[in-house]
Every structure is written in C-alpha cells, then in structure tokens.
Design a protein around this motif. Sequence first.
Motif, PDB file in Angstrom:
ATOM      1  N   ALA A   1       0.810  -1.225   0.000  1.00  0.00           N
ATOM      2  CA  ALA A   1       0.000   0.000   0.000  1.00  0.00           C
ATOM      3  C   ALA A   1       0.837   1.265   0.000  1.00  0.00           C
ATOM      4  CB  ALA A   1      -0.927  -0.013   1.214  1.00  0.00           C
ATOM      5  N   GLU A   2       1.935   1.271   0.725  1.00  0.00           N
ATOM      6  CA  GLU A   2       2.751   2.479   0.823  1.00  0.00           C
ATOM      7  C   GLU A   2       3.290   2.889  -0.538  1.00  0.00           C
ATOM      8  OE1 GLU A   2       6.416   4.255   3.534  1.00  0.00           O
ATOM      9  OE2 GLU A   2       6.217   2.084   3.285  1.00  0.00           O
ATOM     10  N   GLN A   3       3.791   1.930  -1.315  1.00  0.00           N
ATOM     11  CA  GLN A   3       4.334   2.239  -2.626  1.00  0.00           C
ATOM     12  C   GLN A   3       3.246   2.789  -3.555  1.00  0.00           C
ATOM     13  OE1 GLN A   3       6.452  -1.032  -4.407  1.00  0.00           O
ATOM     14  NE2 GLN A   3       6.990   0.116  -6.261  1.00  0.00           N
ATOM     15  N   LEU A   4       2.064   2.203  -3.520  1.00  0.00           N
ATOM     16  CA  LEU A   4       0.962   2.676  -4.352  1.00  0.00           C
ATOM     17  C   LEU A   4       0.543   4.089  -3.945  1.00  0.00           C
ATOM     18  CD1 LEU A   4      -1.228  -0.573  -4.398  1.00  0.00           C
ATOM     19  CD2 LEU A   4       0.191   0.307  -6.267  1.00  0.00           C
ATOM     20  N   HIS A   5       0.458   4.313  -2.651  1.00  0.00           N
ATOM     21  CA  HIS A   5       0.043   5.624  -2.151  1.00  0.00           C
ATOM     22  C   HIS A   5       1.027   6.708  -2.591  1.00  0.00           C
ATOM     23  CE1 HIS A   5      -1.809   8.590   0.372  1.00  0.00           C
ATOM     24  NE2 HIS A   5      -0.765   8.690   1.177  1.00  0.00           N
ATOM     25  N   HIS A   6       2.314   6.420  -2.467  1.00  0.00           N
ATOM     26  CA  HIS A   6       3.333   7.386  -2.866  1.00  0.00           C
ATOM     27  C   HIS A   6       3.321   7.645  -4.371  1.00  0.00           C
ATOM     28  CE1 HIS A   6       5.924   6.658   0.992  1.00  0.00           C
ATOM     29  NE2 HIS A   6       4.884   7.434   1.196  1.00  0.00           N
ATOM     30  N   ALA A   7       2.833   6.660  -5.133  1.00  0.00           N
ATOM     31  CA  ALA A   7       2.762   6.824  -6.586  1.00  0.00           C
ATOM     32  C   ALA A   7       1.505   7.581  -7.020  1.00  0.00           C
ATOM     33  CB  ALA A   7       2.809   5.460  -7.271  1.00  0.00           C
ATOM     34  N   GLY A   8       0.675   7.966  -6.066  1.00  0.00           N
ATOM     35  CA  GLY A   8      -0.547   8.704  -6.397  1.00  0.00           C
ATOM     36  C   GLY A   8      -1.692   7.825  -6.821  1.00  0.00           C
ATOM     37  N   ILE A   9      -1.687   6.577  -6.388  1.00  0.00           N
ATOM     38  CA  ILE A   9      -2.748   5.630  -6.743  1.00  0.00           C
ATOM     39  C   ILE A   9      -3.698   5.489  -5.570  1.00  0.00           C
ATOM     40  CG2 ILE A   9      -3.237   3.217  -7.312  1.00  0.00           C
ATOM     41  CD1 ILE A   9      -0.455   3.181  -8.691  1.00  0.00           C
ATOM     42  N   HIS A  10      -4.992   5.638  -5.841  1.00  0.00           N
ATOM     43  CA  HIS A  10      -5.987   5.474  -4.782  1.00  0.00           C
ATOM     44  C   HIS A  10      -6.300   4.002  -4.611  1.00  0.00           C
ATOM     45  CE1 HIS A  10      -9.436   6.026  -2.198  1.00  0.00           C
ATOM     46  NE2 HIS A  10     -10.118   5.217  -2.986  1.00  0.00           N
ATOM     47  N   ILE A  11      -6.163   3.519  -3.385  1.00  0.00           N
ATOM     48  CA  ILE A  11      -6.453   2.122  -3.059  1.00  0.00           C
ATOM     49  C   ILE A  11      -7.893   2.048  -2.576  1.00  0.00           C
ATOM     50  CG2 ILE A  11      -5.814   0.172  -1.589  1.00  0.00           C
ATOM     51  CD1 ILE A  11      -3.017   1.536  -1.364  1.00  0.00           C
ATOM     52  N   ASP A  12      -8.691   1.223  -3.234  1.00  0.00           N
ATOM     53  CA  ASP A  12     -10.091   1.097  -2.823  1.00  0.00           C
ATOM     54  C   ASP A  12     -10.226   0.200  -1.590  1.00  0.00           C
ATOM     55  OD1 ASP A  12     -10.940   2.661  -5.040  1.00  0.00           O
ATOM     56  OD2 ASP A  12     -10.624   0.902  -6.319  1.00  0.00           O
ATOM     57  N   PHE A  13      -9.525  -0.961  -1.619  1.00  0.00           N
ATOM     58  CA  PHE A  13      -9.552  -1.879  -0.489  1.00  0.00           C
ATOM     59  C   PHE A  13      -8.114  -2.291  -0.167  1.00  0.00           C
ATOM     60  CE2 PHE A  13     -13.598  -2.478  -2.664  1.00  0.00           C
ATOM     61  CZ  PHE A  13     -14.521  -2.414  -1.620  1.00  0.00           C
TER      62      PHE A  13
END
Length: 820
Positions: free
Chosen positions: A229-241
């Motif tokens: 999740a951290e890598q996705l968040h830093h890349a500007g990707i919204h995580i739904d679940f």
Amino acid sequence: MSQDQPTALQFAISSFNETYFPTINREQFTQKKSTEYYDTEYKKLTDTDQLHIIVGMDSGLLANYVMSHPLPAGSHYLFVELDEVLDALNIDIEPAYASAMDIISFNQLAQILTQPQYELFFLKNRYQLYLSLGAKHAYTQNYRLLKQQVQLEVEQAAFNLQANINGDSFIQQQLFNACDNIYPAELLRHLTLGADCLVIGGGPSLDKHIDWVKQHQDELIIISVSRAAEQLHHAGIHIDFVVTVDPQQVSFATSKAILNLPLETILINADHAHPALLGQWQGSHFYTGQQLPWRTENNMGITGPTVSNSAVQLAATLGAGRILLLGVDMCWSPTGVSHASGSLEGRLGPFISKIGIWVPTNNAQQAETTVQLSAAITSLEQQIKALPDTDVISLSLHGAKIKGVAFIEPTALKLASLPDKYELLGKLRQRYPAAISGKHHGRHLHQLAQHCRDCQKALQTIFTQAQIALDLSDDAVGHADALARLQQQLDQQFPAQLKLIKFYGYHQFSKFLSTRESDTWQQNQVCNMSRQYYQAMSESCHSLINLLDETLRQITSRQEENRPYPNLSLLAKQWQRHQQSGRIDILLQRHPTLATSLTFGEAQIISRLLQAYRQTMQVPVMTRNNRPLKQWDLLAAEEKLEYLHLIGHTQGLAQMVAAFAALPPSDKAKQLGFRAKSYLYQLEGKDFESHQAIHSMPQHLQQEADIRQQVLISLKTAQVDTATTALEALLPYSDEYAPQLAKLYTLQQRLDDAINCWQQYLQKVPCDSQGWTKLADILLQQGHYQQAKEMYQQAVEVNPDNLLAARQLTQLEQALARSS
C-alpha cells in the motif's frame, strides 16, 4: 579431483582406535575422541519424544554414539547420508534401536516423512534437524547439497503439517479485535458485480507496471495487500480496499504504513489481524472470518496461506468480472529480488541468503520461491478452480505459472466499463462508517460483553470438570467408565467451547498425543496420558478465562471512548497495552471539543500517546535476532552459491554474480563475486573466462573453495603448472589433496617430489592400497626395485583384492629372482 564426487573414500584409524573417513572428517578426530565432541555438540540427541533428523553420520561414528546410549522413550532417529557413504559403510543397528532408527539416502526422505509416526512429531513440533560434524564443515562438497536438500524437505513437511500449531496467537488476536470487528465482509458480496478487480501484491512485478495502474486506476477496483500500500500511495494511486491478515508482530512492522492512507480507503482485515493495525485504523473496515471464535456466522472466510490469497477471495466476493493479478508473482524476479522496490526487502536487492524452490514462470523460465509461496500457488489454483465463470489474468511476465491463470500484458488489456466507483464506495462508507460511536456501536459492545461472559461461565464449568477428571486420572483404568461419562457430558453440553479449547491449547494437548507404540503402554502411561489430557484442558480453560478478562477490559475501553468525557488515563493504559496509542487521534476526532477542555495532566497524556505512536511508526523491520534488517547474510549467501554450483544452476548463479556486484564493497562480497563468476563461466563452458575470473581474486581473499576452483579450472584448461601450484596451496588444508598433487608431480616428471608427497600421505592414510601402488610404480620407474617390491607388498597387504598390485609384485619378484 572432481567437483561433484568426493575423493575415493579411504578409512583411517585414529590414535583413539576410531575408524573414520579423512575425506569426510579430516583432522577432527585426531586431536580428541569423537565422543568428546559429541558430548558437547549433541546433548539434545538424548531428548525423549523427539524426532532427531541428522544429516551425515561422521563415518558412522555419530550413529554409533547415539546407539551407545539407552534409547530415549518415544524418540526416533533419522540419519540421511550420501549414497557413496552408504555404499562404503555397514552400520549394524542395535536391537534396541531397530524400530527407532532409520539410515536412508535423500531419495527416500520425502516418502518416509509422510509416514504416520513421523507426521506426529511434526504436528507436536517435536523435531530437530542436526548436522553431523562432517556435514557442518562440508569438506566433502556433496554435503553442501545434501544438507540444503534435507532442510528444504523438512521445511516443506513441517509447513504442510503445522497449519494449526499456533492457534493460541490467532485466538488471542481474534478476541482482542472482537470489539472492532463489527461489519462482516459478507456485506460486500456482489458489490462491484462485473467489474475488473486488480489485486496488487508486494511482488517485484509491481515496479514494472505501476505507471499503468496509475493511468487506469479509475477503471479498476483496486485491492492491495497491506505491505504494497505504501508504494501505491506514494505513486498517487488510490487504493479502494487494503487487505491485512497476519497476527504476528512482523505484520505490523511491514504494513503499518496503511495507517497513513486516506480515509476513503476501506480496510479488509482477517478476524485475527494484528490489533495495532485494526485498532488504529480510522476509516471503514470489514472483517473476514468470525467475530468470536466459538460462534459461527455466514461470512467470507479467511483464505491462506498468504494475504494475496485472501485478496483474491475478496475480489471474487465483490463479484469481479475479471480478476487481474499484479505483484502477485508468488516468486522472485529474474534478478532474484523477492519484493517490489517499495518494501524494505526490495530495497535490499536480490535475496541471496535464502535457498528456495524453483518454479516455472509465465515466460517459460524458472524463478525461485519459498515453501510458503509454493503452498500459496497450490491454494490459488484451488481458488481459481472454484471460480469457473471468472477469468483470472496475471499481468506479470515473470510471475509463477499458475493453473487457470492466463498471462496478458497490461497494455493488451481492454478494461471493462466501470460506473463511478468513487460514488459507489462513498455510499458504502456512509452506510458502514467507522464504527467508533453511536447506538449501534453501543449495542454491539454490550452484546459482545455478554457473549464473552457467557463463554467464561461455560469455560469455568469445563475447568471444574477437568479438575475432577484429573483426580480420577490417578487411576484412569479403574475409573475408565466415570471418565467416559464425564467426557460425554462435556462433549454434549459444550461442543463449541471444547473445539475452542483444543485449538487454542494445541501445544498443551499435543503432549497427550504419544509417539510411542500403543502396545508398549503400561497402566501408569495410560494414567499419565489421561492426566496430560485433562491438564491441558484445565490449563487452556484457565488461560482462555484470563484472555476473556482482557477482552472485557478492551470492550470497557471502547465503551469509555463513547462517553462524553472519557477517562484518558484509563484509555491510555489500555491502548498502550495493545500498541494502539494512535487511537488518540480517533478519540479527538470523535470529541472535537475535548482538546479545548483538557487539564494539564490530560494534555500530558495526549502528548505521550502521540509520541508513542510516532515512535512505533518508525520501528524498522527486525530479523529473528531482533535486529534491524539492513543487509542479507553473506555467510548464508556463500552456502547458496555452493549449492547452486553443485546443482549446475546457471540462472541462479547469474543472479548471484549480479547481486555480489551490487553489494556494498567488502572483502567477503568481493571474494564471493570472483568465485561466482568463475562458477558461472565454468557451467557455461567458458573455461578460459572461468580461469581468468578465479585467478583474478587477490591472494589474501582466497579460501579453500577458491583454490580448489583454481585447480579444477586449471586442469580443464591444461595449465598443469598452475594447477600444481594451487594444489600445493591446498595441501595444508587436508591430506586428501596429496594423491592429486602426487599425480601432477608424476605427470611433470618431478618424480622425487611425487615420491615424497606419496610417502607423507601414506604415513597418515596407510590403508590406501591404490596409493601404495602408485608409489611403487614410480619407484619401479626409477629403478628402485627393492623399495618398489616393498610398496607393492604393502598395497596387497592393505587390500588383497588389488589385482594390479598383486600382478606387479609377482612380476617384480620373478625379475629380481632371475637377476640374482
């Protein structure tokens, strides 16, 4: 001298009159008797009710040492030995050990570990793996291969049989989470029917396609495992679940960054997820499994063995039209990296400290993986088989090949149309908000407390009955009928609680299971087993009653949070007890005016809580030795390097070459880098490059393995003088190199050196009939007929079946007789 075969096994007799193979044990038994080593090194070999798995027998001495002791009750010994050693040894198993000891080759190991008597040792966690002294030092190279093969096989057997062995930690976390587990994940069934669901794991393929995910995130329902999740968040990707499962502390260490995700992300947690993650989560969340371990409910189950398996199950529950897998590689990258770059493991580079299992990948290559991920592949294949109407697609070219999963490049995908998912998920959050206040939450806590008290009452009754049974167990045979009636009554009245007790107290109940043959049980053993059973029941009941007391305190703490003026001192104590200092932020959001009416003491409590939370968020991932994970273990990497060389694995060696080149400079990394290059070139048939690589190593870095490689590759490239120099450098390590050196001296017509070399060797290994023959041949060539005759005589005396020496002796005696 061959890399994959040991020098011909020749016996030697020590000054302590012990027969051993110098090739295997070298000088180990010349300084002191083997038993002196063993009394220190292998004290646990006399433990009772234990499966002792031993790699190697130290020329038979270790097996004899074991049999010199009385057989420990309930124990079994499994020696795994090299084929060539088994062929050379004849171990007579003592009658007392006939049914308690097996001496086998590796090829027999997998099958024998599935036998019931062995499985029970694994279920009870009563097994230990040992290395004989010869296997530990691996002077005979094949021991390096054998010990790694045995370790992997034992690890696989243990993993397959120990799924429920840590039930206590699962139950403990499940109970602590009960007050926060309000909304079952079953409420999400068919929520996004027909949508493309992207399940994102923490595997290395995430790095390659993260930009594609960012570009198409509005068209996908994005489900991420917690550590990605951290890598996705830093890349500007919204995580739904975001999904978290594991109860262990390491799960919090690797996944705590999810607490920084926006409130719009929805958490899906296993009922036993780590409380520090769940208890500090501020947004909406749904649980999988059961709210309470003794109550069943219709809810999405927990699918293992990895969080990726659970994430795929969530996608299926949501009603995905297609399930897309990214970072769900189930194996390491082509360069040997185990995780995406956003993780600590990914930043450390190729995973060179672990010898894994090689599996096929989507690009028809091979990749390394762990026992757990190998099991996860099997589990995922079963999951997919149960979803015949859902396409499952891997986006990772280098991911493990999984039955039922097609591979498609992300750029070749045509994504399904998706209504405004943010509106859909927003309505979901409104309907099922973070359950930290309100009447619904109050009713939930009240009912939960009542369930816990009811369970405590039942457990107290079982505890009382167990105490009665313990008294009866002093004469279990005489009171057999009374014990049977008592157990029947418990089974009928408390089936759910008994199931809970046995799962939670597995370690205690496993003592009741016996590895001893039932026909050997005496009356006192039957009584003892009955006592162990009810003692386990008693201890588990007592522990669970105390655990429910803590659960009730947790519930009281949550009820306190609902009060208009909560007791901060009480809350702080409970939060810190379960690593939930971050709940202060939740409380301040619930009570916006609280911060304006604090006493000085309350303000200090809040300050300490916030500081504690910041500190826990900064704790690095630790190793088993409770040290920060900073780099891979180079000693373990050396073991892996030798293993890959022995099995001829060029792909693995290529990964090691690249890994050593990328490591921070050190003598050990440089040394292993030179050796790895030479090994790789050798397997690729590039003998000149292999020779150049190993001879480029500075002399001060060279160890025995490096000099041995110099000999091997020099001989392959016909550089006899270089091979001779290297063998001379090897001779101080072991006399086993002397025959090869003497042969090279002979080839170079350095006959005096050859004679001297043979003489020094045969003084230490007088049982080498071939050695006496070779020495005699040289003496004969030089015209030293009488000395040659004596050497041939010695060769025949050592081995009467040495026909060559016998024939030469006869001819020489005849020639000497004629000349006289």
